[in-house]
Design an enzyme around this catalytic site. Structure first.
Site, PDB file in Angstrom:
ATOM      1  N   THR A 189       0.868  -1.189   0.000  1.00 19.80           N
ATOM      2  CA  THR A 189       0.000   0.000   0.000  1.00 19.80           C
ATOM      3  C   THR A 189       0.903   1.236   0.000  1.00 19.80           C
ATOM      4  O   THR A 189       1.352   1.671  -1.040  1.00 19.80           O
ATOM      5  CB  THR A 189      -0.972  -0.011   1.195  1.00 19.80           C
ATOM      6  OG1 THR A 189      -0.243  -0.236   2.411  1.00 19.80           O
ATOM      7  CG2 THR A 189      -2.029  -1.091   1.025  1.00 19.80           C
ATOM      8  N   LYS A 197       3.993  -6.850   4.165  1.00 21.19           N
ATOM      9  CA  LYS A 197       3.769  -5.463   3.777  1.00 21.19           C
ATOM     10  C   LYS A 197       3.441  -4.687   5.041  1.00 21.19           C
ATOM     11  O   LYS A 197       2.909  -5.223   6.013  1.00 21.19           O
ATOM     12  CB  LYS A 197       2.643  -5.326   2.744  1.00 21.19           C
ATOM     13  CG  LYS A 197       1.260  -5.757   3.180  1.00 21.19           C
ATOM     14  CD  LYS A 197       0.470  -4.791   4.034  1.00 21.19           C
ATOM     15  CE  LYS A 197       0.379  -3.420   3.422  1.00 21.19           C
ATOM     16  NZ  LYS A 197      -0.398  -2.500   4.349  1.00 21.19           N
ATOM     17  N   THR A 199       0.100  -3.216  11.639  1.00 18.90           N
ATOM     18  CA  THR A 199      -0.730  -3.192  10.432  1.00 18.90           C
ATOM     19  C   THR A 199       0.036  -3.778   9.311  1.00 18.90           C
ATOM     20  O   THR A 199       0.798  -3.096   8.682  1.00 18.90           O
ATOM     21  CB  THR A 199      -1.065  -1.801   9.981  1.00 18.90           C
ATOM     22  OG1 THR A 199      -1.999  -1.336  10.827  1.00 18.90           O
ATOM     23  CG2 THR A 199      -1.689  -1.744   8.626  1.00 18.90           C
ATOM     24  N   GLU A 245       6.334   4.977   7.412  1.00 18.65           N
ATOM     25  CA  GLU A 245       5.905   6.131   6.628  1.00 18.65           C
ATOM     26  C   GLU A 245       6.675   7.386   7.036  1.00 18.65           C
ATOM     27  O   GLU A 245       6.608   7.823   8.185  1.00 18.65           O
ATOM     28  CB  GLU A 245       4.402   6.333   6.800  1.00 18.65           C
ATOM     29  CG  GLU A 245       3.606   5.222   6.130  1.00 18.65           C
ATOM     30  CD  GLU A 245       2.128   5.268   6.442  1.00 18.65           C
ATOM     31  OE1 GLU A 245       1.378   4.563   5.730  1.00 18.65           O
ATOM     32  OE2 GLU A 245       1.711   5.963   7.380  1.00 18.65           O
ATOM     33  N   ASN A 292      -0.297  10.454   5.499  1.00 21.73           N
ATOM     34  CA  ASN A 292      -1.561  10.047   6.094  1.00 21.73           C
ATOM     35  C   ASN A 292      -2.675  11.064   5.908  1.00 21.73           C
ATOM     36  O   ASN A 292      -3.863  10.718   5.878  1.00 21.73           O
ATOM     37  CB  ASN A 292      -1.352   9.713   7.572  1.00 21.73           C
ATOM     38  CG  ASN A 292      -0.678   8.376   7.734  1.00 21.73           C
ATOM     39  OD1 ASN A 292      -1.312   7.332   7.582  1.00 21.73           O
ATOM     40  ND2 ASN A 292       0.619   8.376   7.969  1.00 21.73           N
TER      41      ASN A 292
END
Length: 400
Positions: A155, A181, A192, A272, A395
């Site tokens: 993702t 992932k 996650t 991220e 985000n």
């Protein structure tokens, strides 16, 4: 003997095949593979660990129900771009529809098909569009497609994450390999992430689950990016036995743990917006629970994470976290290290003149810190990353 494999993925063990296509799961016409299939030439035993989030996504609830009926499966269908979470009864029906389509294409029972999803929460899957691609997935299965599978489950990841080991025994060799992932919404119990680990070793259900539980504790349940727990976290460990090797269980557990830890570290390194990979060690705590609680509080602190991003050895933030964690600790007996540099002893900085040395350490892309509580003999290690402006940008714009 356990040896890391340089190029490894879900198809590295004997008998596992994969394929991937662009099914436009998001419905935005992006040219990206987002639907993939993993298949074994013979049924595989399965162990699993799922998120502790009580709002579990439909694929998890579907898998958990199937696993009550048996632990043997033969295929896994996974999509990115849509989490199939918070989708009610229709979400489960969609899992069943997809499993049936896979079963029809592979001529197996739908009870032998698991599903997985990752992406935006609260949106129904575009099932008809996905079903229309399943025949292609079945036709294109190949043992050279590990990379395609790894790409299709991504993702916000910036790179595919694969790892594997070859285990040589007196009777022959077997492989443990996998893919994961994850880059954001990463917190323990679990992070996650989706993770699929395959092996051609012959392992029964009980030993397979024991090996996975052991591995997850020190890997996927010892990482954090942003302290947010997902609805979709899943790790499957699948053993088809095609090597014919019944492994020594201690060695097998070590092999699975090695693969899981390498994959878990990749998630943190790809956090991220991350620019730093940080190892937080807490040692000589009174209990293992205290050590891990303290380590996670440090690893999740926005003040600590921004400190690392700014490359500022503001050691007082670390000490404050120890005190805030509520574990058994005494400021006057707590020592702090940047890498192997003893910077504070007994709660006091040793010499302010040492700050340039600490600042130089903070400029490294990978940094280790250690808090020695001196209250017992237990320890824990947690892996985290820094917090940057880019994390907010990623985000804030996630659905656009």
């Amino acid at each position: 003997m356990i040896q890391k494999i340089n190029k490894a993925g879900v198809c590295a063990p004997l008998g596992f095949l994969a394929s991937a296509v662009n099914a436009d799961v998001k419905g935005k016409g992006k040219d990206k593979k987002d639907l993939c299939l993993l298949y074994s030439e013979v049924p595989f035993k399965t162990a699993a660990v799922f998120t502790a989030n009580t709002f579990k996504a439909a694929p998890l609830r579907h898998a958990m129900e199937l696993m009550k009926q048996g632990k043997e499966f033969q295929a896994v269908l996974v999509n990115s771009g849509n989490a199939n979470a918070c989708t009610g009864a229709l979400g489960i029906e969609n899992c069943e529809t997809l499993a049936q389509a896979v079963a029809d294409s592979l001529d197996i029972d739908p009870s032998k098909v698991l599903t997985g999803s990752t992406g935006t929460i609260g949106v129904q899957l575009p099932v008809e569009r996905m079903v229309s691609h399943i025949e292609t997935l079945a036709d294109e299965l190949d043992d050279e497609n590990s990379d395609l599978f790894a790409e299709a489950i991504m993702t916000t990841d910036t790179f595919p994450k694969q790892a594997g080991v070859l285990v040589e025994t007196a009777n022959g060799a077997y492989v443990v390999a996998g893919v994961t992932k994850g880059a954001g919404m990463i917190a323990p119990n679990m992070a996650t992430m989706l993770c699929y680990i395959t092996t051609d070793a012959m392992v029964n259900d009980k030993n397979l689950q024991a090996a996975l539980d052991h591995a997850v504790k020190g890997s996927f349940n010892s990482i954090t990016v942003d302290n947010d727990m997902s609805t979709n976290d899943t790790v499957f460990l699948m053993a088809n036995g095609m090597s014919g090797i019944i492994p020594d269980m201690d060695e097998f557990k070590e092999a699975v743990a090695t693969v899981c830890l390498e994959l878990a570290k990749m998630i943190v390194k790809d956090g991220e917006g991350a620019t730093k990979f940080i190892t937080v060690n807490v040692k000589n705590a009174s209990t293992e629970e205290d050590a891990k609680k303290c380590a996670f509080l440090i690893a999740n602190s926005p003040l600590v994470k921004t400190m690392f991003h700014g490359e500022d050895p503001n050691w007082g933030r670390l000490m404050a976290c120890v005190g805030a964690s509520g574990v058994k600790a005494d400021e006057s007996t707590t020592d702090l290290y940047f890498e192997d540099l003893l910077y504070a002893k007994g709660g006091l900085i040793i010499d302010p003149a040492m700050e340039p040395k600490a600042a130089a350490i903070m400029k490294q892309p990978e940094i280790s810190i250690t808090l020695d509580l001196n209250t017992g003999s237990e320890s824990a290690t947690v892996y985290t990353c820094d917090l940057s402006r880019e994390y907010i940008a990623i985000n804030a714009d996630y659905r656009s």
